[in-house]
Write a protein that holds these residues in place. Structure first.
Motif, PDB file in Angstrom:
ATOM      1  N   PRO A  14       0.812  -1.236  -0.001  1.00  6.17           N
ATOM      2  CA  PRO A  14      -0.047  -0.037   0.074  1.00  6.17           C
ATOM      3  C   PRO A  14       0.996   1.129  -0.047  1.00  6.17           C
ATOM      4  O   PRO A  14       1.929   1.360   0.735  1.00  6.17           O
ATOM      5  N   GLY A  15       0.423   2.177  -0.806  1.00  9.15           N
ATOM      6  CA  GLY A  15       1.109   3.493  -0.941  1.00  9.15           C
ATOM      7  C   GLY A  15       2.101   3.439  -1.867  1.00  9.15           C
ATOM      8  O   GLY A  15       2.735   4.325  -2.413  1.00  9.15           O
ATOM      9  N   GLY A  16       2.431   2.242  -2.576  1.00 10.63           N
ATOM     10  CA  GLY A  16       3.492   1.926  -3.797  1.00 10.63           C
ATOM     11  C   GLY A  16       2.905   2.447  -4.834  1.00 10.63           C
ATOM     12  O   GLY A  16       1.993   3.178  -5.193  1.00 10.63           O
ATOM     13  N   SER A  17       3.833   2.205  -6.111  1.00  9.99           N
ATOM     14  CA  SER A  17       3.452   2.741  -7.475  1.00  9.99           C
ATOM     15  C   SER A  17       3.726   1.420  -8.330  1.00  9.99           C
ATOM     16  O   SER A  17       4.532   0.713  -8.197  1.00  9.99           O
ATOM     17  N   LEU A  18       2.936   1.394  -9.556  1.00  9.28           N
ATOM     18  CA  LEU A  18       3.020   0.676 -10.468  1.00  9.28           C
ATOM     19  C   LEU A  18       2.974   1.394 -11.981  1.00  9.28           C
ATOM     20  O   LEU A  18       2.133   2.198 -11.966  1.00  9.28           O
ATOM     21  N   ARG A  19       3.382   1.034 -12.850  1.00 15.94           N
ATOM     22  CA  ARG A  19       3.198   1.419 -14.264  1.00 15.94           C
ATOM     23  C   ARG A  19       2.779   0.272 -15.318  1.00 15.94           C
ATOM     24  O   ARG A  19       3.497  -0.610 -15.399  1.00 15.94           O
ATOM     25  N   GLY A  68      -6.496  11.688  -9.178  1.00 14.42           N
ATOM     26  CA  GLY A  68      -5.419  11.942  -8.393  1.00 14.42           C
ATOM     27  C   GLY A  68      -4.301  10.990  -8.040  1.00 14.42           C
ATOM     28  O   GLY A  68      -3.336  11.518  -7.521  1.00 14.42           O
ATOM     29  N   ARG A  69      -4.554  10.079  -8.231  1.00 17.18           N
ATOM     30  CA  ARG A  69      -3.640   8.746  -8.097  1.00 17.18           C
ATOM     31  C   ARG A  69      -3.228   8.125  -9.537  1.00 17.18           C
ATOM     32  O   ARG A  69      -2.076   7.636  -9.374  1.00 17.18           O
ATOM     33  N   PHE A  70      -4.131   7.943 -10.382  1.00 15.95           N
ATOM     34  CA  PHE A  70      -3.737   7.255 -11.654  1.00 15.95           C
ATOM     35  C   PHE A  70      -3.683   8.319 -12.675  1.00 15.95           C
ATOM     36  O   PHE A  70      -4.364   9.347 -12.713  1.00 15.95           O
ATOM     37  N   THR A  71      -2.661   7.936 -13.751  1.00 17.82           N
ATOM     38  CA  THR A  71      -2.290   8.998 -14.870  1.00 17.82           C
ATOM     39  C   THR A  71      -2.330   8.141 -16.220  1.00 17.82           C
ATOM     40  O   THR A  71      -1.537   7.012 -15.956  1.00 17.82           O
ATOM     41  N   LEU A  83      -0.594   3.281 -17.995  1.00 20.79           N
ATOM     42  CA  LEU A  83      -1.374   3.810 -16.817  1.00 20.79           C
ATOM     43  C   LEU A  83      -0.337   3.828 -15.471  1.00 20.79           C
ATOM     44  O   LEU A  83       0.036   2.704 -14.839  1.00 20.79           O
ATOM     45  N   GLN A  84      -0.147   4.750 -15.153  1.00 18.31           N
ATOM     46  CA  GLN A  84       0.781   5.308 -13.813  1.00 18.31           C
ATOM     47  C   GLN A  84       0.109   5.394 -12.668  1.00 18.31           C
ATOM     48  O   GLN A  84      -1.031   5.967 -12.623  1.00 18.31           O
ATOM     49  N   MET A  85       0.351   4.177 -11.964  1.00 25.14           N
ATOM     50  CA  MET A  85      -0.552   4.227 -10.635  1.00 25.14           C
ATOM     51  C   MET A  85       0.306   4.692  -9.475  1.00 25.14           C
ATOM     52  O   MET A  85       1.652   4.041  -9.486  1.00 25.14           O
ATOM     53  N   SER A  86      -0.225   5.453  -8.424  1.00 27.58           N
ATOM     54  CA  SER A  86       0.571   5.667  -7.416  1.00 27.58           C
ATOM     55  C   SER A  86      -0.109   5.714  -6.424  1.00 27.58           C
ATOM     56  O   SER A  86      -1.540   5.533  -6.489  1.00 27.58           O
ATOM     57  N   GLY A 116      -4.760  -9.326 -19.893  1.00 28.93           N
ATOM     58  CA  GLY A 116      -4.966  -8.417 -18.498  1.00 28.93           C
ATOM     59  C   GLY A 116      -3.676  -8.644 -17.734  1.00 28.93           C
ATOM     60  O   GLY A 116      -2.853  -9.513 -18.353  1.00 28.93           O
ATOM     61  N   THR A 117      -3.439  -7.666 -16.826  1.00 24.39           N
ATOM     62  CA  THR A 117      -2.511  -7.992 -15.897  1.00 24.39           C
ATOM     63  C   THR A 117      -2.888  -7.719 -14.463  1.00 24.39           C
ATOM     64  O   THR A 117      -3.721  -6.812 -14.292  1.00 24.39           O
ATOM     65  N   GLN A 118      -2.304  -8.807 -13.707  1.00 23.13           N
ATOM     66  CA  GLN A 118      -2.750  -8.448 -12.223  1.00 23.13           C
ATOM     67  C   GLN A 118      -1.858  -7.567 -11.376  1.00 23.13           C
ATOM     68  O   GLN A 118      -0.765  -7.653 -11.388  1.00 23.13           O
ATOM     69  N   VAL A 119      -2.770  -6.840 -10.880  1.00 23.03           N
ATOM     70  CA  VAL A 119      -2.156  -5.940  -9.662  1.00 23.03           C
ATOM     71  C   VAL A 119      -2.528  -6.379  -8.411  1.00 23.03           C
ATOM     72  O   VAL A 119      -3.677  -6.323  -8.148  1.00 23.03           O
ATOM     73  N   THR A 120      -1.622  -6.689  -7.334  1.00 18.23           N
ATOM     74  CA  THR A 120      -2.342  -7.069  -6.165  1.00 18.23           C
ATOM     75  C   THR A 120      -1.595  -6.006  -5.085  1.00 18.23           C
ATOM     76  O   THR A 120      -0.249  -5.784  -4.984  1.00 18.23           O
ATOM     77  N   VAL A 121      -2.251  -5.350  -4.205  1.00 18.13           N
ATOM     78  CA  VAL A 121      -1.669  -4.332  -3.357  1.00 18.13           C
ATOM     79  C   VAL A 121      -2.056  -4.887  -1.940  1.00 18.13           C
ATOM     80  O   VAL A 121      -3.258  -5.163  -1.465  1.00 18.13           O
ATOM     81  N   SER A 122      -0.814  -5.307  -1.370  1.00 18.73           N
ATOM     82  CA  SER A 122      -1.052  -6.114   0.043  1.00 18.73           C
ATOM     83  C   SER A 122       0.309  -5.814   0.810  1.00 18.73           C
ATOM     84  O   SER A 122       1.566  -5.641   0.215  1.00 18.73           O
ATOM     85  N   SER A 123       0.080  -5.820   1.797  1.00 19.06           N
ATOM     86  CA  SER A 123       1.222  -5.625   2.717  1.00 19.06           C
ATOM     87  C   SER A 123       1.871  -6.935   3.504  1.00 19.06           C
ATOM     88  O   SER A 123       2.849  -7.065   4.054  1.00 19.06           O
TER      89      SER A 123
END
Length: 123
Positions: A14-19, A68-71, A83-86, A116-123
């Motif tokens: 959480p809080g990280g970024s991916l492109r 405000g978080r994705f571009t 898609l730049q994700m922060s 598709g591409t899997q994005v997983t946001v986890s600590s």
């Protein structure tokens, strides 16, 4: 031949970024409104970011959940949509797809989607 290839997903805290990148087969995609969608198990695919073709200024729009978080951006010369994700949140966990909008492109009468591409946001 129509083709959409998404890449760049992964596991991030959480809080990280991916492109994310989407390589298209060019052609119609260069002159179409493009979008990123995402889908979680048991839910419908949702549209989260759009970009108009260069002839319309490559204007962007976002769902409130990512504003405000994705571009989103596009490079027609490279046939890519990015898609730049922060500031990622656990609720951003999903499979991400790109396609035209407001409806996905059809091939032989059926909706066509990339893998598709899997994005997983986890600590």
């Amino acid at each position: 031949q129509v083709q959409l290839v998404e890449s760049g997903g992964g596991v991030v805290q959480p809080g990280g970024s991916l492109r994310l990148s989407c390589l298209t087969s060019g052609g119609i995609f260069r002159v179409s409104h493009m979008a990123w969608y995402r889908q979680t198990p048991g839910k419908q695919r949702e549209l989260i970011a759009t970009i108009t073709p260069p002839g319309l200024g490559s204007a962007t729009d976002y769902d409130d959940s990512v504003k405000g978080r994705f571009t989103i951006s596009r490079d027609n010369a490279k046939n890519t949509v990015t898609l730049q994700m922060s500031s990622l949140k656990p609720e951003d966990t999903a499979v991400y797809y790109c396609n035209i909008e407001p409806r996905p492109i059809t091939v032989n009468g059926a909706d066509y989607w990339g893998q598709g591409t899997q994005v997983t946001v986890s600590s």
